[in-house]
Design an enzyme around this catalytic site. Structure first.
Site, mmCIF file in Angstrom:
data_model
loop_
_atom_site.group_PDB
_atom_site.id
_atom_site.type_symbol
_atom_site.label_atom_id
_atom_site.label_comp_id
_atom_site.label_asym_id
_atom_site.label_seq_id
_atom_site.Cartn_x
_atom_site.Cartn_y
_atom_site.Cartn_z
ATOM 1 N N GLY A 180 1.075 8.654 -3.317
ATOM 2 C CA GLY A 180 0.313 8.059 -2.222
ATOM 3 C C GLY A 180 1.001 8.317 -0.892
ATOM 4 O O GLY A 180 1.709 9.312 -0.715
ATOM 5 N N SER A 181 0.838 7.373 0.007
ATOM 6 C CA SER A 181 1.292 7.604 1.382
ATOM 7 C C SER A 181 2.798 7.641 1.527
ATOM 8 O O SER A 181 3.302 8.039 2.577
ATOM 9 C CB SER A 181 0.726 6.513 2.292
ATOM 10 O OG SER A 181 -0.678 6.533 2.208
ATOM 11 N N THR A 182 3.561 7.223 0.486
ATOM 12 C CA THR A 182 5.016 7.346 0.624
ATOM 13 C C THR A 182 5.400 8.806 0.788
ATOM 14 O O THR A 182 6.439 9.123 1.354
ATOM 15 C CB THR A 182 5.762 6.771 -0.605
ATOM 16 O OG1 THR A 182 5.296 7.442 -1.777
ATOM 17 C CG2 THR A 182 5.511 5.282 -0.746
ATOM 18 N N LYS A 190 4.102 10.743 2.734
ATOM 19 C CA LYS A 190 3.998 11.119 4.151
ATOM 20 C C LYS A 190 5.373 11.254 4.784
ATOM 21 O O LYS A 190 5.526 11.894 5.831
ATOM 22 C CB LYS A 190 3.151 10.089 4.914
ATOM 23 C CG LYS A 190 1.663 10.244 4.597
ATOM 24 C CD LYS A 190 0.826 9.146 5.203
ATOM 25 C CE LYS A 190 -0.631 9.302 4.774
ATOM 26 N NZ LYS A 190 -1.393 8.060 4.899
#
Lengths: 485, 460
Positions: free
Chosen positions: A217-219, A221
């Protein structure tokens, strides 16, 4: 008739010579392989008969052998039971399985080549050979905080010391009691093992380092942001497009933001703000600008794809090769087929925290002999250089902002500057998303880096209510325990 | 046939006595060793077992001095040592399985040893000259084949663990093949002494081998069919190999023609190959032999695998008597006594045991060379070779040289029939050896009778 009798004696010599060869092959040449066979009961009994080394956290044994009044001589016990199950593993009739029991079986049983000298001296002094003990890097307070905060929910939590790579906590849920597998009642052990092995939730699997892995997921990013800053083309205040849905080339399906909201006025946002609110469209745009190679290279620099042993084997995290443009944009926000271990996610934060240097994660601080003298001590080792110190500082600022102003607010700790990143990883359209949080603290003097994932714990429509709300408090509890707050 | 070797006429009984004392001492030490290792004390049964063992040995030795003073001095000590070490290991396994002396197998083995030695002593006393046996050649043949095929009789023969080589006699089970081995050696010796001239008549030379005439192939074909019959019907490769190998070896010694060996080997290989094609039990044995650790083989039987792991755990020097786990292997005291020894006395100890057998066989073959009559030569070489072949079949079976069979290790293995047969075998060897080493009456010496003025002439 004497001539044939003499010749017959040659035949006899030949027959016996073949026996001398066959016995030599078995008892000398192949002996080691035969003894190492997992179904070799003699080896099992002789290893049971030898006192196995302890596994220590601080001064407390989380695995130790106690004298037993039967033919096996020693019973393996796990005083902390479920809390450390995936670290200790178990020691059963099936052999040592999972965790350190398996990974460091040679040292614990005393058969490792590292202990050869000691065995020879034991032989001559008549001392009983005892396995070596392992002193772990685990901080019992952090481990306990993680177990308590996860509260039985499926998922995993890992804490690292960013500057040394020492693993401070490692929890995987659901868990099991290794004592149930270490007993001497074969039928009970068999039943317990079958039940655990057949359990659909796979309690024997250490989700922190293995199993089916998770979409980050966004981790992820953090990786995309690192690649963007390293490229020199982007700075935290760079304006980026941030529409509610990013148009993707080659497809009619776009890359939507969570909640399908725009990330800023006029569908534009700054890099910093995109990080704070975890703006998918902006990061998808970054991914497309950077290209698949830059993204994959940056991930590799954080350790993705490395074969690690801590000493348990860590399943390598992966970023798929040959990404097309829509897949690249998805990968840049941690979707598509990017798969990571929670340990790898903790290493993202740890790398940023340690000025861009990722340290090799490890669980064993020192190997101790039976009289507790140190046989071997682990030295911190550099695994890779993920980003420059300048980029690390910029990333730290951005991650601090996430916790201060953005989706990571639930991880705030009074009086401590916490840096972090949330993640809400969609698995499919039906289940709830995996809730992620990773971060480190204090931001100005990092001492602990954490990663937390709660399976199907997040709200797919809100980053704050997903990774932040679910993962944040767990990370907060671990950070507080680690900083002795 | 006419060769007469001039062997030393030293009797060697004192050498034998010294070696016997040595053998008994080794056995006693080993027995004490087991007791200390397992129970931490010198076993109280040492006195009873030791006395029994010494009495048997002493009785045998005295018989030797009286009835076979010129016999080879090594044969009896080797047999005694092997028998004693077998007792030690059986006692050791008794302890491991929690059986005390009264209910254990060691005491029974000691009784059987006494019985077997007694039988051997009786044979030495009754049988003053081995050549008497030649009179019973065909009777021996009939008995031998009868014994070999006895396990096939319904109701009498029993199939144990795949092999039908046992018969049940009330409370006892018995391996008639063990006795058949000796009786058949007598038969082959008598038969071949008569027919050797015919069987060694030159035939055609092909490829450097003088092949026999077709009509002389009869005996070897009969022996071959019987051995194949044993292999297929009794499902025992060991007995089959032992019996046929014995015949071929004796045929070779009698005729001095290598072609018989070639023919014999060829026939045997063909027999085994066909049996492996046709019969599932043979295939199973071959699978266990070639692929012992495959899943399929382990599901059939993990006995061989366990034996191998036992031997491996012994390594070079062994765990020490009483300190291994030979009891983890099935039949550790009979068919698998060699792995038991391998585990506890190591490769070095196992080599020593094998060398003892080599010495025993070598003394037997030496006896054969020294024997002055064709029958004695054939019988001694046959008996000695049968011991060698049986060792090969048993040890080769447990160490994967050949497929595993259900034969016992001479003297070591637990079992009455084995002890009876092998002690009788030793008695025959001693008898022939006594004859072979006895000084030849000097023809030059003045004949006291010839110098008499009158001679008594037997009229009838």
């Amino acid at each position: 008739m004497n001539q044939p009798i003499r010749r017959l004696s040659f035949v006899v010599a030949l027959l016996f010579a073949s026996l001398l060869v066959s016995t030599t092959l078995i008892q000398f040449v192949w002996a080691k392989d035969l003894n190492a066979r997992p179904d070799n009961r003699r080896t099992l009994l002789s290893t049971y008969a030898r006192e196995r080394g302890q596994i220590l956290v601080g001064d407390t044994a989380i695995a130790k052998s106690v004298p037993a009044d039967n033919e096996y001589k020693w019973l393996r016990t796990y005083p902390q039971g479920t809390a450390y199950a995936h670290i200790t593993g178990y020691y059963s009739f099936y052999g040592a399985g999972g965790g350190l029991e398996q990974a460091e079986n040679g040292l614990l049983s005393g058969s490792s080549d590292k202990l050869a000298f000691r065995r020879v001296s034991d032989f001559f002094t008549g001392r009983k050979t005892v396995g070596a003990s392992l002193e772990l890097t685990i901080d019992s307070a952090v481990q306990a905080a993680a177990v308590k905060a996860l509260d039985g929910r499926k998922g995993a939590a890992v804490a690292l010391n960013p500057s040394t790579g020492e693993i401070l906590a490692m929890v995987s849920n659901p868990t099991y009691d290794p004592s149930g597998l270490a007993g001497h009642d074969l039928s009970k052990v068999d039943a317990a093992y079958k039940a655990l092995n057949g359990n659909a939730n796979k309690p024997l699997v250490n989700r922190a380092i293995g199993g089916d892995l998770y979409p980050p997921g966004s981790t992820f990013k953090i990786v995309t942001a690192a690649a963007a800053l390293e490229s020199g083309r982007f700075a935290p205040d760079t304006e980026l497009p941030g529409p509610a849905v990013l148009d993707l080339p080659q497809t009619t399906v776009g890359l939507p933001n969570i909640g399908k909201r725009s990330c800023g006025a006029n569908d534009t946002t700054t890099f910093l703000h995109a990080m704070e609110i975890s703006c998918n469209s902006a990061f998808g745009y970054l991914g497309l600008q950077l290209g698949a190679d830059a993204l994959r290279d940056q991930a590799a620099k954080f350790g993705v794809g490395d074969q690690l042993s801590i000493p348990m084997r860590v399943t390598p995290s992966t970023v798929p090769a040959d990404l097309n443009q829509p897949q690249l944009a998805q990968a840049a926000v941690g979707q598509y087929d990017v798969r990571v271990t929670p340990l790898q996610v903790a290493m993202l934060s740890a790398g940023v925290a340690n000025r861009g240097i990722v340290m090799k994660p490890h669980l064993v601080r020192s190997v101790l002999s039976s009289d507790l003298s140190v046989i071997e001590r682990a030295e911190p080792q550099e695994l890779s250089k993920a980003v420059s110190p300048e980029v690390a500082a910029q990333l730290t600022e951005m991650m601090e902002a996430v916790v201060e102003n953005g989706s990571g607010k639930p991880a705030q700790v009074d009086g401590v500057r916490v840096a972090g990143k949330t993640g809400t990883a969609e698995t499919d359209r039906v289940s709830r998303a995996h809730a992620w949080f990773t971060g480190f603290a204090p931001a100005n003097d990092p001492q602990i880096a954490v990663a937390v994932v709660v399976e199907n714990g997040g709200d797919p429509d809100s980053e704050a209510r997903g990774g932040g709300a679910v993962g944040g408090p767990i990370a907060k509890a671990m950070i507080e325990a680690g900083l002795k707050k | 046939m006419t060769t007469v070797s001039a062997l030393s006429s030293r009797k060697g009984r004192n050498v034998e006595l010294g070696l016997l004392v040595f053998a008994v001492a080794i056995v006693a030490l080993a027995y004490i060793n087991v007791g200390i290792a397992v129970e931490g004390a010198i076993p109280p049964s040492l006195v009873a077992v030791g006395t029994g063992f010494v009495v048997i040995t002493a009785a045998f030795h005295i018989t030797m001095r009286l009835r076979a003073p010129y016999a080879d001095p090594l044969i009896l000590p080797i047999a005694t040592l092997l028998n004693g070490l077998g007792l030690v290991m059986i006692n050791r396994l008794d302890l491991a399985n929690g059986r005390d002396l009264a209910e254990g197998m060691a005491l029974r083995q000691l009784m059987w040893s006494a019985l077997a030695a007694g039988l051997a002593i009786a044979a030495l006393i009754i049988l003053r000259d081995h050549r008497i046996l030649r009179r019973y050649t065909y009777l021996a043949g009939a008995i031998g084949f009868g014994l070999l095929l006895l396990p096939l009789v319904p109701g009498l023969g029993v199939e144990n663990y795949g092999s039908r080589i046992w018969i049940n006699l009330g409370p006892f089970s018995f391996q008639p093949g063990e006795i058949a081995k000796i009786v058949l050696a007598v038969f082959f010796a008598g038969y071949l002494v008569q027919t050797r001239d015919a069987l060694s008549v030159a035939g055609r030379r092909i490829l450097g081998l003088t092949l026999p005439r077709a009509r002389d192939l009869g005996p070897i074909l009969v022996a071959w069919m019987l051995s194949v019959g044993v292999l297929v019907l009794e499902k025992d490769l060991g007995s089959s190999l032992l019996f046929f190998g014995l015949f071929v070896a004796m045929l070779y010694v009698a005729t001095e023609r290598t072609s018989w060996v070639a023919i014999g080997l060829l026939l045997f290989c063909v027999g085994c190959w066909v049996a492996n094609l046709l019969f599932s039990h043979v295939q199973r044995r071959v699978l266990l032999w070639l692929d012992t650790f495959s899943r399929e083989a382990l599901d059939t039987s993990d006995q061989l695998a366990r034996g191998l792991m036992g031997m491996a755990s012994g390594g070079m020097v062994g765990t020490g008597l009483g300190r291994g786990r030979p009891d983890l292997t099935y039949f550790a005291e009979s068919d698998f006594i060699i792995p038991s020894f391998g585990e506890e006395i190591g490769l070095i100890g196992l080599f020593a045991l094998l060398i003892l057998y080599v010495l025993l066989v070598e003394r037997g073959l030496r006896t054969a060379i020294g024997a002055r009559d064709g029958f004695g030569k054939l019988l001694a070489s046959g008996l000695a070779f049968s011991v060698a072949l049986q060792c090969f079949v048993v040890v080769g079976g447990v160490t994967r040289v050949i497929p595993l069979t259900g034969l016992t290790m001479p003297f070591l293995s637990q079992g009455g029939s084995s002890l009876l047969a092998n002690w009788t075998l030793v008695a025959l060897l001693l008898r022939i050896s006594d004859h072979a080493r006895r000084p030849v009456p000097d023809p030059e010496a003045p004949n006291p009778v010839a110098n008499e003025p009158t001679q008594v002439v037997k009229l009838r």
